[in-house]
Design an enzyme around this catalytic site. Structure first.
Site, PDB file in Angstrom:
ATOM      1  N   PHE A 196     -32.794  63.562 -39.237  1.00  0.00           N
ATOM      2  CA  PHE A 196     -32.915  62.189 -38.946  1.00  0.00           C
ATOM      3  C   PHE A 196     -34.276  61.695 -38.584  1.00  0.00           C
ATOM      4  O   PHE A 196     -34.620  61.450 -37.282  1.00  0.00           O
ATOM      5  CB  PHE A 196     -31.886  62.263 -37.818  1.00  0.00           C
ATOM      6  CG  PHE A 196     -30.398  62.755 -38.193  1.00  0.00           C
ATOM      7  CD1 PHE A 196     -29.591  62.137 -38.660  1.00  0.00           C
ATOM      8  CD2 PHE A 196     -30.265  64.193 -37.835  1.00  0.00           C
ATOM      9  CE1 PHE A 196     -28.192  62.532 -38.937  1.00  0.00           C
ATOM     10  CE2 PHE A 196     -29.055  64.583 -38.212  1.00  0.00           C
ATOM     11  CZ  PHE A 196     -27.937  63.708 -38.818  1.00  0.00           C
ATOM     12  N   ASP A 209     -34.361  61.346 -43.833  1.00  0.00           N
ATOM     13  CA  ASP A 209     -33.451  60.440 -43.400  1.00  0.00           C
ATOM     14  C   ASP A 209     -32.958  59.764 -44.672  1.00  0.00           C
ATOM     15  O   ASP A 209     -33.513  59.379 -45.413  1.00  0.00           O
ATOM     16  CB  ASP A 209     -34.587  59.346 -42.476  1.00  0.00           C
ATOM     17  CG  ASP A 209     -33.875  58.476 -41.675  1.00  0.00           C
ATOM     18  OD1 ASP A 209     -33.839  58.908 -40.410  1.00  0.00           O
ATOM     19  OD2 ASP A 209     -33.515  57.413 -41.945  1.00  0.00           O
ATOM     20  N   CYS A 260     -28.670  62.482 -27.497  1.00  0.00           N
ATOM     21  CA  CYS A 260     -29.013  61.280 -26.775  1.00  0.00           C
ATOM     22  C   CYS A 260     -27.689  60.642 -26.248  1.00  0.00           C
ATOM     23  O   CYS A 260     -27.743  59.774 -25.810  1.00  0.00           O
ATOM     24  CB  CYS A 260     -29.865  60.327 -27.257  1.00  0.00           C
ATOM     25  SG  CYS A 260     -29.093  59.758 -29.103  1.00  0.00           S
ATOM     26  N   ASP A 296     -32.636  65.882 -34.421  1.00  0.00           N
ATOM     27  CA  ASP A 296     -32.648  64.760 -33.402  1.00  0.00           C
ATOM     28  C   ASP A 296     -31.645  63.495 -33.984  1.00  0.00           C
ATOM     29  O   ASP A 296     -32.167  62.449 -34.469  1.00  0.00           O
ATOM     30  CB  ASP A 296     -34.052  64.180 -33.288  1.00  0.00           C
ATOM     31  CG  ASP A 296     -33.998  63.297 -32.060  1.00  0.00           C
ATOM     32  OD1 ASP A 296     -33.242  63.137 -31.162  1.00  0.00           O
ATOM     33  OD2 ASP A 296     -34.980  62.572 -32.205  1.00  0.00           O
ATOM     34  N   ARG A 355     -41.422  65.982 -28.323  1.00  0.00           N
ATOM     35  CA  ARG A 355     -42.338  66.189 -29.378  1.00  0.00           C
ATOM     36  C   ARG A 355     -43.606  66.940 -28.991  1.00  0.00           C
ATOM     37  O   ARG A 355     -43.869  67.833 -29.871  1.00  0.00           O
ATOM     38  CB  ARG A 355     -42.777  64.788 -29.663  1.00  0.00           C
ATOM     39  CG  ARG A 355     -41.507  63.797 -30.349  1.00  0.00           C
ATOM     40  CD  ARG A 355     -42.050  62.557 -31.150  1.00  0.00           C
ATOM     41  NE  ARG A 355     -42.319  61.631 -30.003  1.00  0.00           N
ATOM     42  CZ  ARG A 355     -41.671  60.437 -29.787  1.00  0.00           C
ATOM     43  NH1 ARG A 355     -40.257  60.665 -30.217  1.00  0.00           N
ATOM     44  NH2 ARG A 355     -42.097  59.594 -28.720  1.00  0.00           N
TER      45      ARG A 355
END
Length: 397
Positions: free
Chosen positions: A227, A249, A341, A301, A211
């Site tokens: 997201f 989102d 991730c 992300d 970030r």
């Protein structure tokens, strides 16, 4: 007498490299009748003592190493481990002005199956292994010895506990129940965290460094934050003087929290500089492409797409699809900030997926920067599985 497990010939090699897992296929025999999570001595096939481990009869990871030293797994053991983890992070905490950070990163901090995130004076625990559950009371006692006057809350509502023969659990372990929102600060940015109902332990602390690095790409730019969850990347984009940020989102409660986060950071929302859009990102990207809507920066992300090896091929398709669409809605020389991730997807594979997406998008793409999990999420050299978060800054020509 302490129960014991003996390894098959050759299976001690990984332990001699200090890897903390023993798989069921590597065990030759078991002496005694160890209960779920009980500490066992680990021996090589020839009787050489190797380690102390937590036994898990239901899992393919049949034992997880507590210590490679002949020591008791007791209160003093856990106090030492927690103090070591605290000391390791002290420089990071002071440097980045953190009131929220990862205190214990499981195997990477020598505490298999134990994750703890600290939000102000709340310690939020995920106890995901049989050994962690077995020593739960002792561990919490140790935690409070290092962090007195703190509240401890459990968020062990994770499906992986079933593989360990454990049920999911949530609730207060010590002190007060958390409020709806606990405000933490990182790099001068305030962020509200919902400990009880938020994702994971309430927030994605691991993206802090990414970030911070994203800010420099956002000045005077139109940014699409996909997201977005509670809008943390969007907050940094606004701090970096973005012209406009759309946070997209599918969760309205997350978007409501994102708007609240923008407000507590005193960003001016009166001229639609920040937008909070309830939308399915896959569908939204296609709509923007078909409408000819363009952005200067797209932040991608997504949640974890692969929980197991059987899901990896599908995950690759998903990552390729969203990144191809992101490239197609970027203006020339625009920036794609994209992350994965999924621990099962290594950095080389993720880079290949981005390259394939570029071909399908018909765009020329340059990798200009690489990202990984924040420094309070360390990776022990003996446990490469601790590295899971990877990302790229890409210039899309």
């Amino acid at each position: 007498m302490t129960p014991a497990i003996y390894l098959e010939n050759g299976r001690e090699k990984s332990l001699k490299r200090r890897h903390p897992w023993i798989f069921s296929r590597g065990i030759k025999k078991i002496e005694g009748e160890p209960s779920l999570g009980e500490t066992v001595d680990v021996f090589a096939h020839d009787g050489t003592w190797l380690a102390k481990a937590a036994y898990s009869p239901h899992s393919q990871i049949r034992a997880r190493i507590w210590s490679f030293e002949k020591q008791a797994i007791d209160l003093a053991f856990f106090v030492t481990k927690i103090q070591q983890a605290k000391t390791l992070r002290q420089e990071i905490i002071e440097r980045d002005g953190l009131t929220g950070y990862r205190l214990i990163a499981a195997e990477s901090d020598g505490l298999p199956g134990i994750t703890i995130d600290k939000y102000q004076n709340y310690l939020v625990c995920q106890l995901l292994s049989a050994g962690a559950e077995y020593h739960k009371d002792t561990f919490i006692h140790a935690l409070l010895e290092v962090f007195p006057n703190h509240n401890v809350y459990e968020r062990s509502d994770v499906a992986v506990r079933k593989k360990e023969g454990l049920s999911e659990r949530v609730g207060v372990l010590h002190g007060e129940e958390p409020p709806h929102s606990v405000v933490i600060e990182e790099n001068g940015v305030k962020i509200s965290v919902d400990i009880k109902a938020g994702h994971k332990t309430g927030f994605y602390l691991d993206q802090r460094d990414s970030r911070q690095q994203a800010m420099k790409y956002c000045k005077d730019k139109e940014v699409l934050n996909c997201f977005s969850y509670t809008g943390a990347f969007g907050l940094y984009a606004l701090k970096g003087d973005a012209k406009r940020v759309i946070n997209a989102d599918v969760s309205q409660p997350a978007l409501d929290m994102a708007k609240h986060n923008a407000e507590i950071n005193h960003f001016d929302l009166s001229k639609k500089r920040a937008v909070f859009l309830n939308a399915d990102v896959f569908r939204l990207l296609r709509e923007y492409r078909d409408q000819g809507t363009k952005f200067d920066v797209v932040i991608m992300d997504p949640p974890k797409f692969a929980e197991s090896k059987t899901q990896l091929n599908g995950a690759c398709r998903g990552y390729k699809d969203i990144n191809m669409l992101a490239m197609q809605i970027l203006r020339p020389s625009g920036t794609l900030l994209t992350y994965s991730c999924s621990g099962l997807m290594d950095q080389v594979l993720f880079q290949k997926i981005i390259a394939d997406a570029a071909v399908d998008a018909g765009r020329q793409v340059k990798f200009v920067e690489r990202f990984e999990q924040a420094a309070d999420h360390p990776t022990d050299t003996a446990y490469p599985e601790g590295f899971y978060l990877k990302g790229f800054a890409c210039k899309v020509i």
